[in-house]
Design an enzyme around this catalytic site. Structure first.
Site, mmCIF file in Angstrom:
data_model
loop_
_atom_site.group_PDB
_atom_site.id
_atom_site.type_symbol
_atom_site.label_atom_id
_atom_site.label_comp_id
_atom_site.label_asym_id
_atom_site.label_seq_id
_atom_site.Cartn_x
_atom_site.Cartn_y
_atom_site.Cartn_z
ATOM 1 N N ARG A 78 0.825 -1.216 0.000
ATOM 2 C CA ARG A 78 0.000 0.000 0.000
ATOM 3 C C ARG A 78 0.857 1.264 0.000
ATOM 4 N NH1 ARG A 78 -3.443 2.597 4.532
ATOM 5 N NH2 ARG A 78 -5.083 3.692 3.388
ATOM 6 N N HIS B 256 0.497 4.511 -2.433
ATOM 7 C CA HIS B 256 0.301 5.881 -1.944
ATOM 8 C C HIS B 256 1.451 6.797 -2.346
ATOM 9 C CE1 HIS B 256 -3.024 5.090 1.279
ATOM 10 N NE2 HIS B 256 -3.279 4.518 0.126
ATOM 11 N N ASP C 41 8.194 8.574 -6.265
ATOM 12 C CA ASP C 41 9.398 9.347 -5.956
ATOM 13 C C ASP C 41 9.714 9.352 -4.461
ATOM 14 O OD1 ASP C 41 7.360 10.862 -4.967
ATOM 15 O OD2 ASP C 41 7.826 12.677 -6.098
ATOM 16 N N ASN D 35 -3.431 8.606 5.001
ATOM 17 C CA ASN D 35 -2.229 8.032 5.620
ATOM 18 C C ASN D 35 -2.189 8.144 7.141
ATOM 19 O OD1 ASN D 35 -1.108 7.231 3.155
ATOM 20 N ND2 ASN D 35 -0.136 9.241 2.833
ATOM 21 N N HIS E 131 -6.456 -5.651 -2.434
ATOM 22 C CA HIS E 131 -7.229 -5.844 -1.206
ATOM 23 C C HIS E 131 -7.492 -7.330 -0.924
ATOM 24 C CE1 HIS E 131 -8.801 -1.396 -1.240
ATOM 25 N NE2 HIS E 131 -7.512 -1.497 -1.001
ATOM 26 N N THR E 132 -6.856 -8.216 -1.650
ATOM 27 C CA THR E 132 -6.751 -9.611 -1.231
ATOM 28 C C THR E 132 -5.834 -9.726 -0.012
ATOM 29 O OG1 THR E 132 -6.123 -11.862 -1.907
ATOM 30 C CG2 THR E 132 -4.786 -10.084 -2.806
ATOM 31 N N ASP F 83 -10.289 -9.309 2.858
ATOM 32 C CA ASP F 83 -10.910 -10.515 2.277
ATOM 33 C C ASP F 83 -10.740 -11.645 3.296
ATOM 34 O OD1 ASP F 83 -8.487 -11.911 1.889
ATOM 35 O OD2 ASP F 83 -8.872 -12.305 -0.228
ATOM 36 N N THR G 172 -8.923 -14.157 3.500
ATOM 37 C CA THR G 172 -7.554 -14.660 3.645
ATOM 38 C C THR G 172 -6.557 -13.504 3.502
ATOM 39 O OG1 THR G 172 -7.579 -15.154 1.271
ATOM 40 C CG2 THR G 172 -8.075 -16.979 2.754
HETATM 41 C C1 HEM Z 1 -9.189 1.721 -5.789
HETATM 42 C C2 HEM Z 1 -9.080 2.597 -4.835
HETATM 43 C C3 HEM Z 1 -8.621 2.267 -3.444
HETATM 44 C C4 HEM Z 1 -9.188 2.684 -2.299
HETATM 45 C C5 HEM Z 1 -10.395 3.607 -2.168
HETATM 46 C C6 HEM Z 1 -8.440 2.100 -1.218
HETATM 47 C C7 HEM Z 1 -8.708 2.312 0.123
HETATM 48 C C8 HEM Z 1 -8.157 1.590 1.156
HETATM 49 C C9 HEM Z 1 -8.526 1.703 2.530
HETATM 50 C C10 HEM Z 1 -9.558 2.673 3.101
HETATM 51 C C11 HEM Z 1 -7.793 0.817 3.235
HETATM 52 C C12 HEM Z 1 -7.843 0.574 4.740
HETATM 53 C C13 HEM Z 1 -6.867 1.498 5.425
HETATM 54 C C14 HEM Z 1 -7.076 1.581 6.921
HETATM 55 O O1 HEM Z 1 -8.195 1.355 7.382
HETATM 56 O O2 HEM Z 1 -6.103 1.899 7.651
HETATM 57 C C15 HEM Z 1 -6.948 0.127 2.306
HETATM 58 C C16 HEM Z 1 -6.051 -0.868 2.640
HETATM 59 C C17 HEM Z 1 -5.175 -1.426 1.734
HETATM 60 N N1 HEM Z 1 -4.995 -1.061 0.418
HETATM 61 FE FE1 HEM Z 1 -6.239 0.077 -0.665
HETATM 62 N N2 HEM Z 1 -7.445 1.331 -1.729
HETATM 63 C C18 HEM Z 1 -7.493 1.401 -3.094
HETATM 64 C C19 HEM Z 1 -6.617 0.811 -3.973
HETATM 65 C C20 HEM Z 1 -5.495 0.117 -3.603
HETATM 66 C C21 HEM Z 1 -4.414 -0.241 -4.488
HETATM 67 C C22 HEM Z 1 -4.328 0.152 -5.963
HETATM 68 C C23 HEM Z 1 -3.520 -0.943 -3.745
HETATM 69 C C24 HEM Z 1 -2.195 -1.525 -4.155
HETATM 70 C C25 HEM Z 1 -1.881 -1.874 -5.384
HETATM 71 C C26 HEM Z 1 -4.051 -1.040 -2.409
HETATM 72 C C27 HEM Z 1 -3.484 -1.740 -1.382
HETATM 73 C C28 HEM Z 1 -4.019 -1.838 -0.103
HETATM 74 C C29 HEM Z 1 -3.548 -2.779 0.893
HETATM 75 C C30 HEM Z 1 -2.522 -3.866 0.664
HETATM 76 C C31 HEM Z 1 -4.272 -2.514 2.064
HETATM 77 C C32 HEM Z 1 -4.107 -3.185 3.434
HETATM 78 C C33 HEM Z 1 -3.025 -2.423 4.188
HETATM 79 C C34 HEM Z 1 -2.703 -2.949 5.575
HETATM 80 O O3 HEM Z 1 -3.275 -3.925 6.046
HETATM 81 O O4 HEM Z 1 -1.824 -2.319 6.214
HETATM 82 N N3 HEM Z 1 -5.233 -0.361 -2.357
HETATM 83 N N4 HEM Z 1 -7.175 0.634 1.045
#
Ligand code: HEM
Ligand SMILES: *[C@@H]1O[C@H](CO)[C@@H](O)[C@H](O)[C@H]1NC(C)=O
Length: 320
Positions: free
Chosen positions: A64, A68, A76, A96, A196-197, A241, A243
């Site tokens: 993530r 970001h 960068d 963040n 988000h897998t 998800d 898993t």
């Molecule tokens: C499509 C739009 C996206 C939205 C609106 C979004 C939003 C979010 C939100 C709200 C969370 C939870 C953060 C928290 O509660 O602290 C999250 C977690 C996460 N996102 Fe996304 N996300 C998006 C796309 C992506 C993309 C493109 C990636 C990577 C290629 C990504 C990777 C992740 C990962 C791996 C987590 C889990 C992080 C953790 O457990 O520390 N997301 N995302």
């Protein structure tokens, strides 16, 4: 004789010209560190593997961070800069603050890489890119060749982070527009959302979905309501998800059964062209993995700083 000399000269000029053109067209290269520090990539992989073995979620958090970073003025390493009188840290942006994590692991990687290379030659932006790939691999996902040679920014922008990192409350048109602003299309949107897998989301990011939305499986909504009350418990976690430490296609299976955690997740399965792509990834895990690698490369190549632009930071948290 004279003709021969002429053709050698033109060949020479042609070669020089080609090298210059090629390097302008493809500033990044997978072999960028091969000569200057062949141990760089194995070192990044080792530290990522250790961090993920220590806490599986760290792989998700590192993936993530790279996202970001890339969505805010390109890949960068701007996301890594701490707040100072001249840096408006992206760490304080809405998406963040109290959420982005993994900064200590990046610092550890930087320390180990600079040690093995005997000087700071590997950029923090490249470290983020490679660490994202190695995280996916460590959690059972596909691998891909990362192009390298990004340099690090000397600025950061909290405002740009707030404007460009997508919000979990967005609907499909807003998500599409957000990705289009980065040169990414709706195929990229769907497949990259498949990240988000892995990992977890805080109650405050899905409360609205589980109490207000109707396109949600009722038993699933009820289950999430036991984790996430109407009031309080903002930072309680639910897996994105079933898993959260395996890179599989269950994220898409969830969407098809109305069990997406975020409003923005389920939005991908509300109709339109993205509906068919979600269905396809639910049926075909290999297709998801393959397309994911392609779109990760695309995302990793957003507006890199190359040549004389930017710098190689000595400390990922600060400009030199
Ligand atoms: C499509 C739009 C996206 C939205 C609106 C979004 C939003 C979010 C939100 C709200 C969370 C939870 C953060 C928290 O509660 O602290 C999250 C977690 C996460 N996102 Fe996304 N996300 C998006 C796309 C992506 C993309 C493109 C990636 C990577 C290629 C990504 C990777 C992740 C990962 C791996 C987590 C889990 C992080 C953790 O457990 O520390 N997301 N995302
Ligand atoms: C549900 O939607 C209403 C109206 O938009 C809003 O005021 C309320 O805060 C939402 N509830 C939750 C739990 O987010």
């Amino acid at each position: 004789m004279e003709v021969n000399n002429m053709s050698f000269l033109s060949l020479f000029i042609f070669l020089i010209f080609s090298i210059v053109t090629v390097s302008a067209d493809t500033p990044l290269s997978p072999s960028y560190y091969d000569l200057v520090c062949p141990e760089a990539l194995p070192t990044i992989k080792r530290v990522v593997e250790e961090a993920v073995a220590n806490e599986r979620r760290m792989g998700a958090s590192l993936l993530r961070l790279h996202f970001h970073d890339c969505f805010v003025n390109g890949c960068d390493a701007s996301v890594l800069l701490d707040q100072t009188s001249t840096i408006d840290s992206e760490k304080n942006a809405a998406a963040n603050v109290n959420s982005a994590r993994g900064f200590e692991v990046i610092d550890k990687i930087k320390f180990e890489v600079d040690k093995v290379c005997h000087r700071p030659v590997v950029s923090c932006a490249d470290i983020l890119t490679v660490a994202a790939r190695d995280s996916v691999v460590a959690l059972g996902g596909p691998s891909w060749d990362v192009k390298l040679g990004r340099r690090d920014s000397t600025t950061a922008s909290r405002a740009a982070a707030n404007a460009n990192i997508p919000s979990p409350f967005m609907d499909l048109p807003a998500l599409k527009e957000n990705f289009e602003n980065q040169g990414l299309d709706e195929d990229d949107l769907v497949v990259l959302s498949g990240a988000h897998t892995l990992g977890f989301a805080q109650c405050r990011t899905f409360r609205d979905r589980i109490y207000n939305q109707t396109n949600i499986d009722p038993a699933f909504a009820h289950h999430l309501q036991t984790i996430c009350p109407r009031v309080g418990g903002d930072r309680r976690l639910a897996p994105l998800d079933p898993t959260p430490s395996s890179f599989d296609n269950k994220y898409f299976t969830n969407l098809v059964s109305k069990k997406g955690v975020l409003r923005s997740d389920q939005a991908l399965f509300t109709g339109g062209e993205t509906y068919e792509i979600v269905k396809e990834y639910n049926e075909n895990r290999n297709k998801f993995s393959k397309d994911f690698t392609k779109s990760m490369i695309k995302m990793g190549n957003i507006k890199p700083l190359t040549g004389e632009r930017g710098q190689i930071r000595k400390d990922c948290k600060k400009v030199n």
